[in-house]
Design a protein around this motif. Structure first.
Motif, PDB file in Angstrom:
ATOM      1  N   GLN A 158       4.382  20.848  -2.980  1.00  0.00           N
ATOM      2  CA  GLN A 158       5.454  19.961  -2.707  1.00  0.00           C
ATOM      3  C   GLN A 158       4.690  18.240  -2.524  1.00  0.00           C
ATOM      4  O   GLN A 158       3.284  18.418  -2.139  1.00  0.00           O
ATOM      5  CB  GLN A 158       5.979  19.989  -1.306  1.00  0.00           C
ATOM      6  N   SER A 159       5.167  17.426  -3.305  1.00  0.00           N
ATOM      7  CA  SER A 159       4.681  16.009  -3.258  1.00  0.00           C
ATOM      8  C   SER A 159       5.673  15.089  -2.857  1.00  0.00           C
ATOM      9  O   SER A 159       6.823  15.033  -3.321  1.00  0.00           O
ATOM     10  CB  SER A 159       4.386  15.599  -4.693  1.00  0.00           C
ATOM     11  N   LYS A 160       5.572  14.228  -1.680  1.00  0.00           N
ATOM     12  CA  LYS A 160       6.398  13.227  -1.348  1.00  0.00           C
ATOM     13  C   LYS A 160       5.981  11.876  -1.277  1.00  0.00           C
ATOM     14  O   LYS A 160       4.686  11.638  -0.822  1.00  0.00           O
ATOM     15  CB  LYS A 160       6.894  13.731   0.128  1.00  0.00           C
ATOM     16  N   CYS A 161       6.621  11.049  -1.445  1.00  0.00           N
ATOM     17  CA  CYS A 161       6.095   9.537  -1.087  1.00  0.00           C
ATOM     18  C   CYS A 161       6.655   9.425   0.035  1.00  0.00           C
ATOM     19  O   CYS A 161       7.651   9.334   0.324  1.00  0.00           O
ATOM     20  CB  CYS A 161       7.010   8.671  -2.193  1.00  0.00           C
ATOM     21  N   LEU A 162       5.772   8.721   0.980  1.00  0.00           N
ATOM     22  CA  LEU A 162       5.893   8.480   2.529  1.00  0.00           C
ATOM     23  C   LEU A 162       6.367   6.985   2.737  1.00  0.00           C
ATOM     24  O   LEU A 162       7.183   6.391   3.439  1.00  0.00           O
ATOM     25  CB  LEU A 162       4.934   9.067   3.353  1.00  0.00           C
ATOM     26  N   GLU A 163       5.209   6.161   2.078  1.00  0.00           N
ATOM     27  CA  GLU A 163       5.441   4.793   2.479  1.00  0.00           C
ATOM     28  C   GLU A 163       5.027   3.857   1.200  1.00  0.00           C
ATOM     29  O   GLU A 163       4.341   4.367   0.365  1.00  0.00           O
ATOM     30  CB  GLU A 163       4.318   4.493   3.469  1.00  0.00           C
ATOM     31  N   THR A 164       5.604   2.531   0.953  1.00  0.00           N
ATOM     32  CA  THR A 164       5.067   1.811   0.049  1.00  0.00           C
ATOM     33  C   THR A 164       5.239   0.384   1.148  1.00  0.00           C
ATOM     34  O   THR A 164       6.271  -0.482   1.249  1.00  0.00           O
ATOM     35  CB  THR A 164       6.264   1.479  -0.695  1.00  0.00           C
ATOM     36  N   VAL A 165       4.391   0.410   1.962  1.00  0.00           N
ATOM     37  CA  VAL A 165       4.274  -0.663   3.155  1.00  0.00           C
ATOM     38  C   VAL A 165       3.522  -2.118   2.937  1.00  0.00           C
ATOM     39  O   VAL A 165       2.640  -2.079   2.180  1.00  0.00           O
ATOM     40  CB  VAL A 165       3.417   0.045   4.144  1.00  0.00           C
ATOM     41  N   PHE A 166       4.293  -2.874   3.304  1.00  0.00           N
ATOM     42  CA  PHE A 166       3.880  -4.458   2.957  1.00  0.00           C
ATOM     43  C   PHE A 166       2.641  -4.550   3.867  1.00  0.00           C
ATOM     44  O   PHE A 166       2.495  -4.433   5.057  1.00  0.00           O
ATOM     45  CB  PHE A 166       4.929  -5.362   3.495  1.00  0.00           C
ATOM     46  N   THR A 167       1.532  -5.228   3.113  1.00  0.00           N
ATOM     47  CA  THR A 167       0.385  -5.428   3.861  1.00  0.00           C
ATOM     48  C   THR A 167      -0.162  -6.967   3.702  1.00  0.00           C
ATOM     49  O   THR A 167      -0.900  -7.280   2.748  1.00  0.00           O
ATOM     50  CB  THR A 167      -0.829  -4.483   3.161  1.00  0.00           C
ATOM     51  N   PRO A 168       0.376  -7.823   4.240  1.00  0.00           N
ATOM     52  CA  PRO A 168      -0.019  -9.109   4.086  1.00  0.00           C
ATOM     53  C   PRO A 168      -1.214  -9.594   4.876  1.00  0.00           C
ATOM     54  O   PRO A 168      -1.849 -10.567   4.077  1.00  0.00           O
ATOM     55  CB  PRO A 168       1.073  -9.767   4.972  1.00  0.00           C
ATOM     56  N   GLU A 169      -1.796  -8.800   5.558  1.00  0.00           N
ATOM     57  CA  GLU A 169      -3.235  -9.092   6.193  1.00  0.00           C
ATOM     58  C   GLU A 169      -4.415  -8.974   4.973  1.00  0.00           C
ATOM     59  O   GLU A 169      -4.071  -8.548   4.137  1.00  0.00           O
ATOM     60  CB  GLU A 169      -3.609  -8.333   7.247  1.00  0.00           C
ATOM     61  N   MET A 182       0.785  -1.100   0.057  1.00  0.00           N
ATOM     62  CA  MET A 182      -0.137  -0.026  -0.029  1.00  0.00           C
ATOM     63  C   MET A 182       0.831   1.148   0.070  1.00  0.00           C
ATOM     64  O   MET A 182       1.908   1.472   0.777  1.00  0.00           O
ATOM     65  CB  MET A 182      -0.970   0.154   1.203  1.00  0.00           C
ATOM     66  N   SER A 183       0.609   2.184  -0.900  1.00  0.00           N
ATOM     67  CA  SER A 183       1.400   3.566  -0.835  1.00  0.00           C
ATOM     68  C   SER A 183       0.843   4.478  -0.325  1.00  0.00           C
ATOM     69  O   SER A 183      -0.398   4.505   0.110  1.00  0.00           O
ATOM     70  CB  SER A 183       1.675   3.626  -2.442  1.00  0.00           C
ATOM     71  N   LEU A 184       1.623   5.513   0.012  1.00  0.00           N
ATOM     72  CA  LEU A 184       1.034   6.785   0.677  1.00  0.00           C
ATOM     73  C   LEU A 184       2.050   7.775   0.172  1.00  0.00           C
ATOM     74  O   LEU A 184       2.933   7.846   0.471  1.00  0.00           O
ATOM     75  CB  LEU A 184       1.123   6.667   2.293  1.00  0.00           C
ATOM     76  N   THR A 185       1.293   8.894  -0.275  1.00  0.00           N
ATOM     77  CA  THR A 185       1.828  10.028  -0.752  1.00  0.00           C
ATOM     78  C   THR A 185       1.049  11.356   0.050  1.00  0.00           C
ATOM     79  O   THR A 185       0.045  11.145   0.373  1.00  0.00           O
ATOM     80  CB  THR A 185       1.753  10.302  -2.286  1.00  0.00           C
ATOM     81  N   ILE A 186       1.998  12.571   0.297  1.00  0.00           N
ATOM     82  CA  ILE A 186       1.592  13.632   0.951  1.00  0.00           C
ATOM     83  C   ILE A 186       1.819  14.744   0.091  1.00  0.00           C
ATOM     84  O   ILE A 186       2.826  14.781  -0.741  1.00  0.00           O
ATOM     85  CB  ILE A 186       2.241  13.503   2.137  1.00  0.00           C
ATOM     86  N   HIS A 187       0.880  15.738   0.403  1.00  0.00           N
ATOM     87  CA  HIS A 187       1.066  16.888  -0.703  1.00  0.00           C
ATOM     88  C   HIS A 187       0.734  17.905   0.162  1.00  0.00           C
ATOM     89  O   HIS A 187      -0.460  18.303   0.906  1.00  0.00           O
ATOM     90  CB  HIS A 187      -0.152  16.762  -1.911  1.00  0.00           C
ATOM     91  N   TYR A 188       1.633  19.033   0.174  1.00  0.00           N
ATOM     92  CA  TYR A 188       1.501  20.359   0.909  1.00  0.00           C
ATOM     93  C   TYR A 188       2.061  21.297   0.347  1.00  0.00           C
ATOM     94  O   TYR A 188       2.971  21.337  -0.898  1.00  0.00           O
ATOM     95  CB  TYR A 188       1.933  19.992   2.456  1.00  0.00           C
ATOM     96  N   LEU A 189       1.719  22.586   0.965  1.00  0.00           N
ATOM     97  CA  LEU A 189       2.466  23.893   0.222  1.00  0.00           C
ATOM     98  C   LEU A 189       3.500  24.405   1.420  1.00  0.00           C
ATOM     99  O   LEU A 189       3.039  24.394   2.447  1.00  0.00           O
ATOM    100  CB  LEU A 189       1.240  25.022   0.375  1.00  0.00           C
ATOM    101  N   ASN A 190       4.419  24.938   0.830  1.00  0.00           N
ATOM    102  CA  ASN A 190       5.550  25.454   1.479  1.00  0.00           C
ATOM    103  C   ASN A 190       5.199  26.701   1.970  1.00  0.00           C
ATOM    104  O   ASN A 190       4.380  27.585   1.426  1.00  0.00           O
ATOM    105  CB  ASN A 190       6.949  25.121   1.038  1.00  0.00           C
TER     106      ASN A 190
END
Length: 622
Positions: A203-214, A189-197
């Protein structure tokens, strides 16, 4: 020919490895004042054994050989001088592990592995090692284990800490998420964040590409999202919106978390096209199948490709390749049909020359269906790409785009065939249904109104009232009034310090001028304007502004006008961060697919997360 040369006796300089002397009958040098280059056989004067001319010859004519000497350095006059023993030894010594130069070079290799998404074993390949040795002989390249277990984790933590520090100063943000399975069917599962400086740059950042075996139930996905927020110290109260696809499990997860949700415009458009074609399946299935088979036939035969190129030239057609559609990308269906219709005259000529392929030539009924499908789909062909950018504001454009599609582009016309009209009606109906929820309608109306390009679109009184309430809830910066506060704070600090006078003499008292006296009286006599009145005034003044050109940047406008709208600009910073599509998360998985290849299918999930994170975020730093 170089074998006829004899070396200079009793020499220690490495320069003589490239020069010799012509040999006499007894194998002795004939003339010690004239050396011969072993590479090009040119004769060089070496009076009294001086090697300056030899070095100049190598530097000008054979730079590779000259670079390999590594034992001389130019003087200020441009001539070469022999290095001293200690200096030559230093040049040949290897960089100590942990030294500044070693860290710089190792960091460059680490960035190469991450940004180019190449395997760790690259650092153990002989050609790669030889290349680095040619660049710098003093550098000792670490093994793959060092990069995998030390360099990559350290780089990950360094970049992560920097992003966490940036996020601490963020007032609001939005996120996107999506699910993906790797080549070895590992779920992520991916998670990206978007905000203004502070400078109003998105700004756009990739935070997680987390393993979700459940099991991917709504409850498990909600827990995974909340865990990611905790990992990154994200305050859920600052979250404006999360953008996802229409999957029932992710929608249930967002509902369980109580977050504001926006469904992906790209997925909605894909559903609209797919459902429209399904509704007319009896009329479109054969023609679309013929078109797909036609394209597949040409893509699998290089001879037909070559003949198609020849016919394109003779018929003066654009030299384009045929396009095969992808089931998960609706836009490829329109591109496949449009390209087949464009190249139809050349396709007919190629197929007519082959009896075994003549049955692939579309009939006039097939062509009529394909033209009707293309007429309906081409109206919405460009909107997905336009709303998928991570560098520009997108959510504010969803409401105007929906109005354009449902009230103009997808309205049936007299020139349309019956099939085209049916497809348009179905697509428009699906799009309206996907954005029919009142909460979604209000969210899109707020985002459009706060964008100076679309401010003339009437949001409705309920939306204005909701914006005013948000403006009222916005915290304000504290303002100092006159010198009274400064004097009180100074006195308070003196009391806290034990009441003792400082050792140094106090600064001289500044003489007040007329402006200071009048300003103090004005501050004491004037009453502050209530916040509600200021909010109403800002909204009224904003509505009187001229709408911004559609090609202009709304963020630049707000950056230049935030002082005029101190309350409304804070609300704008919220809604300008929302993504219209979940494409940022899909781009993360495009990078992940280039990392978790069949040759790297054994990568551990934590390493996958680090590599994807670095590949996405290191590139955005440039």
């Amino acid at each position: 020919m170089a074998a006829n040369l004899v070396s200079k006796p009793n020499t220690v300089s490495p320069i003589w490895a490239h020069f010799g002397f012509e040999a006499g009958e007894k194998g002795q040098p004939v003339n010690l004042d004239e050396a011969v280059c072993r590479i090009c056989r040119k004769k060089i004067s070496v009076s009294r054994g001086n090697t300056t001319n030899l070095r100049s010859h190598l530097r000008i004519n054979h730079p590779a050989a000259f670079a390999g000497l590594g034992c001389s350095t130019p003087t200020t006059s441009g001539q070469q001088r022999q290095l001293g023993v200690s200096e030559a030894f230093a040049r040949g010594a290897k960089y100590q592990r942990g030294s500044d130069q070693w860290r710089v070079l190792t960091d460059s290799v680490t960035r190469y592995l991450v940004e180019e998404m190449v395997p760790f074993r690259t650092v153990e390949k002989s050609a790669f090692k030889a290349m680095l040795q040619a660049f710098d002989k003093q550098y000792v390249l670490p093994d793959r284990k060092y990069f995998s277990q030390t360099a990559i984790p350290e780089k990950y933590l360094s970049v992560k800490d920097g992003i966490i520090q940036d996020l601490k100063d963020v007032d609001n943000f939005s996120v996107t998420t999506d699910m993906w399975s790797s080549v070895n069917m590992m779920p992520y599962m991916s998670l990206t964040i978007h905000y203004l400086n502070a400078n109003w740059d998105l700004q756009s950042k990739c935070l997680e590409t987390v393993f979700t075996p459940e099991s991917h139930t709504g409850e498990n996905l909600a827990e995974a999202l909340r865990s990611s927020f905790h990992e990154w110290s994200l305050d859920e109260r600052k979250l404006v919106c999360i953008t996802t696809d229409n999957g029932a499990n992710i929608v249930a997860a967002v509902r369980k978390l109580g977050w504001t949700w926006l469904n992906c415009f790209g997925h909605n458009l894909h559903l609209a096209v797919t459902n429209a074609l399904k509704a007319e399946k009896d009329r479109t299935a054969r023609a679309m199948g013929v078109c797909r088979t036609l394209v597949t036939t040409f893509s699998q035969s290089w001879q037909k490709k070559k003949k198609l190129q020849k016919e394109q030239v003779e018929l003066n057609l654009p030299q384009h390749c045929l396009v095969l559609d992808c089931p998960t990308r609706w836009g490829t269906k329109q591109k496949m049909v449009a390209r087949a219709l464009e190249q139809l005259p050349a396709i007919r000529r190629v197929l007519m020359d082959d009896r075994r392929s003549q049955h692939l030539i579309p009939t006039w009924q097939d062509i009529e269906v394909l033209e009707s499908v293309n007429a309906a789909l081409k109206k919405v062909a460009d909107f997905t790409d336009a709303l998928s950018s991570e560098k520009t504001v997108t959510a504010s454009s969803v409401k105007p785009v929906l109005q354009l599609l449902t009230e103009d582009s997808l309205l049936p016309t007299d020139e349309d065939t019956e099939l085209t009209r049916n497809l348009k009606r179905k697509m428009a109906g699906v799009l309206k249904d996907k954005y029919s929820a009142p909460a979604t309608q209000q969210l899109l109306a707020k985002a459009s109104f706060i964008d100076p390009r679309y401010k003339d679109i009437n949001p409705g009184d309920d939306v204005k009232d909701a914006l005013l309430e948000e403006m009222m809830a916005m915290p304000e910066e504290r303002r100092d009034i006159g010198d009274g506060e400064g004097a009180m704070s100074t006195a308070a600090s003196g009391e806290e310090g034990g009441g003792s006078a400082p050792s140094s003499s106090p600064p001289p008292k500044k003489k007040k001028n007329l402006a200071d006296l009048l300003g103090k009286r004005k501050a004491q006599s004037s009453n502050p304007v209530p916040k509600r009145i200021r909010a109403d005034t800002e909204v009224a003044r904003y509505m009187q502004e001229d709408a911004l050109d559609l090609h202009s940047d709304p963020l630049a406008w707000w950056r230049d006008n935030q002082a005029r709208f101190p309350l409304l600009s804070k609300v704008a910073r919220k809604y300008m961060t929302i993504c219209a599509t979940s494409t940022p998360s899909e781009r993360v998985f495009s990078a992940a697919g280039n990392i978790v290849t069949p040759l790297r299918s054994s990568l551990k999930p934590d390493k996958v997360n680090m590599l994807v994170f670095l590949s996405r975020n290191l590139k955005t730093e440039k």
